[in-house]
Design an enzyme around this catalytic site. Structure first.
Site, PDB file in Angstrom:
ATOM      1  CG  ASP A  37     -23.835 146.491  32.281  1.00 27.02           C
ATOM      2  OD1 ASP A  37     -24.259 145.518  32.919  1.00 27.02           O
ATOM      3  OD2 ASP A  37     -22.630 146.764  32.157  1.00 27.02           O
ATOM      4  N   GLY A  42     -21.992 144.484  36.401  1.00 27.79           N
ATOM      5  CA  GLY A  42     -21.656 145.907  36.251  1.00 27.79           C
ATOM      6  C   GLY A  42     -22.144 146.723  37.442  1.00 27.79           C
ATOM      7  CB  SER A  81     -18.719 138.565  29.050  1.00 26.02           C
ATOM      8  OG  SER A  81     -18.525 137.231  29.500  1.00 26.02           O
ATOM      9  CB  ALA A 120     -14.373 142.177  24.573  1.00 22.87           C
ATOM     10  CE1 TYR A 151     -15.098 135.814  29.694  1.00 23.82           C
ATOM     11  CE2 TYR A 151     -12.866 134.967  29.638  1.00 23.82           C
ATOM     12  CZ  TYR A 151     -13.748 136.027  29.557  1.00 23.82           C
ATOM     13  OH  TYR A 151     -13.262 137.299  29.341  1.00 23.82           O
TER      14      TYR A 151
END
Ligand code: UDP
Length: 318
Positions: A37, A42, A81, A120, A151
């Site tokens: 990460d 995060g 992301s 994902a 996105y």
């Protein structure tokens, strides 16, 4: 007798909401886990408890730059992301880079290590859908230059390059299209409806419903989603699969249900402008997940909402 060597998995976005739950799942299932990460969205608190486990390692790294992992790798799960509308409005370039350059780097790593790669993807590939519910065959209705375009298009590119590595290089790949998911470890201030509504209700502030609240979403509890992803990774199915809960409600209804759960709240619902390109409906068609993976969501919204409430309450009281 030598113990069978554990399988080794790299999880990107490991300190995020879904990444950290995936780390828990794979550690629990007896894998060696490398979490990666760059911590722009995060939170190390989500994985702090894993450091006592000798099968867990953490690399502080941005996957948009070359990714180096020594030793073998059996699986890569790319979950890094920015993932909420306000995050990708604030970090549009990082959002594009992690979905494109980051995915390319990880596909290269997967190829070099002969690892299986799961990406994902998202219901956002369907954009503001003209078909409801959305089956995987639907191509979507995306505005490439709208606020969500960074996105949506990064994720669409991610699917395209992943399929290209699958067909051209014969790489083992899996694509999960994730629909709205909620539960503990969502970031309180990520701007998404449920963290906003829960924190507003707990703090007795106005509940900010955008538009008239008639737009719909279908909320999946995180444990159901993680189970679906785990099953997909170990299936032999390389086409995209929707994972989500088809129980569709309006956003106004979601706000009311949050107020029922946070029963002593004095908050009132207030209405605000609808953000540009906000999808009017969203609901997964999960026929494929049911047939191919024998998966179906199990957690009722009432139970999921009350677990989420407990988490946010503790977080806000800290
Ligand atoms: N929304 C809202 N109030 C908020 C945040 C979001 O009414 O404080 C609405 C948003 O406009 C959208 C829906 O709730 O229609 C879900 O938004 P979210 O940001 O959770 O994710 P999305 O599904 O749009 O990616």
């Amino acid at each position: 007798m030598s113990e069978k060597k554990k399988e080794r998995v790299l999880i990107t976005g490991a300190a995020g909401f879904l990444g950290s739950h995936l780390c828990d799942k794979f550690i629990g299932e007896g894998f060696e886990v490398i979490g990666m990460d760059n911590l722009i969205t995060g939170d190390m608190e989500n994985i702090q408890h894993l450091f006592k486990n000798e099968d867990f390692e953490f690399y502080h790294h941005d996957v948009s730059k070359f990714v180096h992992v020594p030793g073998k790798l059996d699986y890569i799960l790319h979950f890094a992301s920015p993932a909420s509308p306000i995050d990708y409005l604030q970090m549009p370039i990082q959002t594009l880079k992690v979905g494109s350059l980051g995915t390319h780097n990880l596909l290269g790593l997967a190829k070099a290590k002969k690892a299986r790669m799961l990406i994902a993807s998202t219901s956002e590939v369907y954009g503001d859908p003209l078909v409801n519910p959305q089956p995987e065959e639907y191509w979507g209705n995306v505005n490439p230059i709208g606020p969500r375009g960074v996105y949506d298009e990064a994720k669409r590119f991610q699917e395209a390059i992943t399929m290209a590595y699958h067909t051209y290089h014969g790489l083992e790949t899996r694509i999960v299209r994730i629909f709205n998911t909620y539960g503990p470890r969502m970031r309180i201030n990520d701007g998404r409806a449920l963290p906003a509504f829960f924190s507003q209700a707990i703090l007795n502030k106005d509940i900010t419903v955008f538009g008239d609240g008639s737009q719909t979403r279908s909320f999946c509890y995180v444990s159901d989603l993680i189970e679906g992803i785990f099953k997909l990774l170990f299936s032999d199915y390389s086409q995209p699969v929707n994972i989500g809960n088809p129980d569709e409600i309006s956003i106004l209804q979601a706000a009311k249900e949050v107020l029922e759960i946070v029963h002593n709240s004095t908050s009132q619902i207030s209405f605000h402008g609808l953000p540009k390109d906000d999808p009017k409906v969203r609901r997964p068609d999960i026929t494929k997940a049911k047939n191919v993976l024998d998966w179906t969501p199990l957690v009722d919204r009432k139970i999921g909402f009350s677990k989420t409430y407990t988490y946010f309450k503790e977080k806000l009281e800290k």
